[in-house]
Write a protein that holds these residues in place. Structure first.
Motif, PDB file in Angstrom:
ATOM      1  N   SER A 238       2.674  39.746 -25.117  1.00  0.00           N
ATOM      2  CA  SER A 238       1.641  38.818 -24.662  1.00  0.00           C
ATOM      3  C   SER A 238       0.357  39.516 -24.220  1.00  0.00           C
ATOM      4  N   SER A 239       0.405  40.817 -24.026  1.00  0.00           N
ATOM      5  CA  SER A 239      -0.783  41.522 -23.540  1.00  0.00           C
ATOM      6  C   SER A 239      -1.774  41.758 -24.675  1.00  0.00           C
ATOM      7  N   LYS A 240      -2.966  42.165 -24.310  1.00  0.00           N
ATOM      8  CA  LYS A 240      -4.015  42.466 -25.274  1.00  0.00           C
ATOM      9  C   LYS A 240      -3.990  43.945 -25.650  1.00  0.00           C
ATOM     10  N   LEU A 241      -4.435  44.227 -26.848  1.00  0.00           N
ATOM     11  CA  LEU A 241      -4.518  45.602 -27.340  1.00  0.00           C
ATOM     12  C   LEU A 241      -5.976  46.042 -27.302  1.00  0.00           C
ATOM     13  N   LYS A 242      -6.218  47.170 -26.676  1.00  0.00           N
ATOM     14  CA  LYS A 242      -7.568  47.709 -26.556  1.00  0.00           C
ATOM     15  C   LYS A 242      -7.827  48.694 -27.688  1.00  0.00           C
ATOM     16  N   ILE A 243      -8.949  48.510 -28.372  1.00  0.00           N
ATOM     17  CA  ILE A 243      -9.358  49.421 -29.452  1.00  0.00           C
ATOM     18  C   ILE A 243     -10.593  50.175 -28.982  1.00  0.00           C
ATOM     19  N   ASN A 244     -10.514  51.488 -28.938  1.00  0.00           N
ATOM     20  CA  ASN A 244     -11.627  52.349 -28.541  1.00  0.00           C
ATOM     21  C   ASN A 244     -12.266  52.936 -29.797  1.00  0.00           C
ATOM     22  N   VAL A 245     -13.550  52.684 -29.974  1.00  0.00           N
ATOM     23  CA  VAL A 245     -14.231  53.022 -31.225  1.00  0.00           C
ATOM     24  C   VAL A 245     -15.452  53.880 -30.923  1.00  0.00           C
ATOM     25  N   ASP A 246     -15.653  54.887 -31.764  1.00  0.00           N
ATOM     26  CA  ASP A 246     -16.896  55.664 -31.756  1.00  0.00           C
ATOM     27  C   ASP A 246     -17.097  56.196 -33.175  1.00  0.00           C
ATOM     28  N   ILE A 247     -17.844  55.440 -33.976  1.00  0.00           N
ATOM     29  CA  ILE A 247     -18.030  55.742 -35.400  1.00  0.00           C
ATOM     30  C   ILE A 247     -19.526  55.744 -35.701  1.00  0.00           C
ATOM     31  N   THR A 248     -19.951  56.704 -36.497  1.00  0.00           N
ATOM     32  CA  THR A 248     -21.333  56.785 -36.952  1.00  0.00           C
ATOM     33  C   THR A 248     -21.379  56.503 -38.445  1.00  0.00           C
ATOM     34  N   VAL A 249     -22.156  55.510 -38.853  1.00  0.00           N
ATOM     35  CA  VAL A 249     -22.281  55.097 -40.251  1.00  0.00           C
ATOM     36  C   VAL A 249     -23.702  55.417 -40.712  1.00  0.00           C
ATOM     37  N   ALA A 250     -23.808  55.883 -41.957  1.00  0.00           N
ATOM     38  CA  ALA A 250     -25.107  56.314 -42.487  1.00  0.00           C
ATOM     39  C   ALA A 250     -25.935  55.133 -42.986  1.00  0.00           C
ATOM     40  N   MET A 251     -26.040  54.086 -42.184  1.00  0.00           N
ATOM     41  CA  MET A 251     -26.882  52.925 -42.482  1.00  0.00           C
ATOM     42  C   MET A 251     -27.556  52.478 -41.186  1.00  0.00           C
ATOM     43  N   ARG A 252     -28.644  51.776 -41.325  1.00  0.00           N
ATOM     44  CA  ARG A 252     -29.354  51.300 -40.145  1.00  0.00           C
ATOM     45  C   ARG A 252     -28.550  50.187 -39.471  1.00  0.00           C
ATOM     46  N   CYS A 253     -28.725  50.076 -38.164  1.00  0.00           N
ATOM     47  CA  CYS A 253     -27.902  49.156 -37.383  1.00  0.00           C
ATOM     48  C   CYS A 253     -28.115  47.695 -37.780  1.00  0.00           C
ATOM     49  N   GLN A 254     -29.315  47.341 -38.230  1.00  0.00           N
ATOM     50  CA  GLN A 254     -29.558  45.943 -38.579  1.00  0.00           C
ATOM     51  C   GLN A 254     -28.898  45.535 -39.892  1.00  0.00           C
ATOM     52  N   TYR A 255     -28.365  46.520 -40.634  1.00  0.00           N
ATOM     53  CA  TYR A 255     -27.777  46.218 -41.927  1.00  0.00           C
ATOM     54  C   TYR A 255     -26.250  46.058 -41.876  1.00  0.00           C
ATOM     55  N   ILE A 256     -25.612  46.441 -40.798  1.00  0.00           N
ATOM     56  CA  ILE A 256     -24.152  46.452 -40.759  1.00  0.00           C
ATOM     57  C   ILE A 256     -23.647  45.664 -39.558  1.00  0.00           C
ATOM     58  N   GLY A 257     -22.372  45.272 -39.640  1.00  0.00           N
ATOM     59  CA  GLY A 257     -21.725  44.563 -38.545  1.00  0.00           C
ATOM     60  C   GLY A 257     -20.250  44.932 -38.497  1.00  0.00           C
ATOM     61  N   ALA A 258     -19.675  44.876 -37.306  1.00  0.00           N
ATOM     62  CA  ALA A 258     -18.268  45.240 -37.097  1.00  0.00           C
ATOM     63  C   ALA A 258     -17.576  44.115 -36.349  1.00  0.00           C
ATOM     64  N   ASP A 259     -16.364  43.813 -36.749  1.00  0.00           N
ATOM     65  CA  ASP A 259     -15.549  42.831 -36.037  1.00  0.00           C
ATOM     66  C   ASP A 259     -14.093  43.017 -36.437  1.00  0.00           C
ATOM     67  N   VAL A 260     -13.218  42.178 -35.867  1.00  0.00           N
ATOM     68  CA  VAL A 260     -11.775  42.254 -36.088  1.00  0.00           C
ATOM     69  C   VAL A 260     -11.290  40.870 -36.474  1.00  0.00           C
ATOM     70  N   LEU A 261     -10.437  40.813 -37.472  1.00  0.00           N
ATOM     71  CA  LEU A 261      -9.766  39.586 -37.879  1.00  0.00           C
ATOM     72  C   LEU A 261      -8.278  39.879 -37.949  1.00  0.00           C
ATOM     73  N   ASP A 262      -7.458  39.185 -37.132  1.00  0.00           N
ATOM     74  CA  ASP A 262      -6.024  39.456 -37.104  1.00  0.00           C
ATOM     75  C   ASP A 262      -5.269  38.449 -37.965  1.00  0.00           C
ATOM     76  N   LEU A 263      -3.944  38.583 -38.017  1.00  0.00           N
ATOM     77  CA  LEU A 263      -3.121  37.718 -38.854  1.00  0.00           C
ATOM     78  C   LEU A 263      -3.092  36.288 -38.358  1.00  0.00           C
ATOM     79  N   ALA A 264      -3.401  36.089 -37.095  1.00  0.00           N
ATOM     80  CA  ALA A 264      -3.449  34.731 -36.553  1.00  0.00           C
ATOM     81  C   ALA A 264      -4.779  34.043 -36.854  1.00  0.00           C
ATOM     82  N   GLU A 265      -5.562  34.645 -37.752  1.00  0.00           N
ATOM     83  CA  GLU A 265      -6.876  34.121 -38.122  1.00  0.00           C
ATOM     84  C   GLU A 265      -7.826  34.038 -36.928  1.00  0.00           C
ATOM     85  N   THR A 266      -7.611  34.943 -35.969  1.00  0.00           N
ATOM     86  CA  THR A 266      -8.483  34.998 -34.804  1.00  0.00           C
ATOM     87  C   THR A 266      -9.523  36.080 -35.013  1.00  0.00           C
TER      88      THR A 266
END
Length: 370
Positions: free
Chosen positions: A71-99
């Motif tokens: 029942s608890s939440k899972l914490k994801i710690n991220v530190d990634i550098t992508v070779a594109m400008r910030c306005q061009y990319i987006g990050a998110d999570v989609l799980d099996l519960a369609e959340t």
């Protein structure tokens, strides 16, 4: 009567004495015995010193059980550098519960993709450690014992040219399998899932070359190096997909420095060019598909108890003392046999002495007769 009973009791106790004392008049000190004693005491001191270091050392034990925390939440710690400008990319999570979990906990920081000399050294060190971890699995025990609570150390400073985007922070997701991805366009909610506004970005701007400074699950612990830390991928084509298939194992870490609930993971990598004409379909981006194991690992740092150290120390001292005494007696016996000086003690034949003395007394008599 009481005195008689006391005397009888003392006499009985003396008869049970397993360590009788030998009078000094019956003890003979020899040079060989002194030499063996010095060697024995030296070996005892060295082994006792080494045993003390073993006593101070600790080791890590592993136990496995079913993870009952769903029942608890899972914490994801991220530190990634992508070779594109910030306005061009987006990050998110989609799980099996369609959340869908938005990237509200992530920070988009414009940076330069080319690392500074200090940062390059940092990544080369991480890559070298990762190579050694694939060969020397026992190094993971050292990292567990060196883990501490606190914030992760800051990365070395980057140069001022801003042609990339550093995405760092943390997300809280449901404890089910899911997909954390970075692709073109900002994500927007959708009745059937979610979508990314990629139509406004030119294909010429696609470049998903990336560098993973840190990726972990659960509580972030300085001193723990995750499998993807220090990973660097260069995309040979603009339409390129990077996939990471991650299996997460819940871990309870109990050491003398820290007690924390964290997660370990293993990863399999795959990358391919997106070419619809050749049948290679998909979306350009970085996709991290994770699944959570139903087993939990308990990592515990253990220490040798004091009573065991004392028992081992007594065994070392008593064993060396007995062994050197036996060896000294055997060597002395062999020397006496080889040098023809072996004596039988009280069993020596006294008649031999008498006969030898008689023969010597007859010699002067024979000379006088002549």
């Amino acid at each position: 009567m009481r005195r008689l009973n006391k005397k009888k009791a003392l006499t009985l106790v003396k008869e049970l004495d397993a360590f009788p004392k030998v009078p000094d008049s019956y003890v003979e000190a020899t040079a060989s015995g002194g030499t063996v004693s010095v060697l024995a005491f030296s070996v005892m001191a060295v082994l006792a010193f080494l045993e003390f270091f073993v006593y101070r050392n600790t080791w890590v034990s592993y136990e496995y059980e079913v993870d009952k925390d769903f029942s608890s939440k899972l914490k994801i710690n991220v530190d990634i550098t992508v070779a594109m400008r910030c306005q061009y990319i987006g990050a998110d999570v989609l799980d099996l519960a369609e959340t869908m979990v938005s990237s509200d906990g992530l920070t988009y920081e414009p940076v330069n993709f080319e690392p500074s000399p200090q940062q390059r050294i940092w990544h080369m060190t991480l890559q070298h450690i990762q190579e050694r971890l694939r060969v020397e699995h026992s190094l993971q025990d050292v990292f567990f014992k060196s883990a501490i609570k606190g914030d992760l150390p800051p990365l070395p400073e980057r140069s001022s040219s801003l042609n990339a985007c550093r995405i760092h922070g943390h997300l809280y997701v449901n404890k089910v399998a899911g997909n954390f991805h970075i692709t073109v366009g900002k994500s927007i909610p959708h009745p059937r899932g979610h979508a990314h506004l990629a139509a406004l970005v030119s294909h010429d701007a696609y470049n998903f070359s990336h560098r993973i400074d840190h990726l972990s699950f659960g509580e972030a612990l300085p001193g723990i190096i995750s499998p993807l830390d220090g990973t660097e991928k260069i995309a040979p084509d603009s339409n390129h997909m990077f996939q990471y298939f991650i299996t997460i194992v819940p871990t309870k870490l109990n050491t003398y420095k820290v007690s924390a609930d964290t997660h370990q993971y293993s990863v399999t990598e795959r990358e391919r060019v997106i070419n619809h004409a050749a049948g290679s379909h998909g979306v350009s981006g970085i996709f991290m598909k994770y699944d959570i194991s139903s087993l939990m690992v308990k990592v515990t740092e253990q220490h040798m108890p004091l009573w065991q150290f004392l028992v081992r120390l007594c065994g070392i001292i008593g064993g060396i003392f007995s062994t050197t005494g036996m060896l000294h007696g055997m060597v002395g016996f062999l020397v006496d046999v080889i040098c023809c000086r072996f004596q039988m003690g009280i069993y020596r034949n006294l008649k031999v002495k008498n006969s030898c003395a008689g023969v010597q007394s007859l010699k002067p008599l024979k000379n006088s007769i002549k």
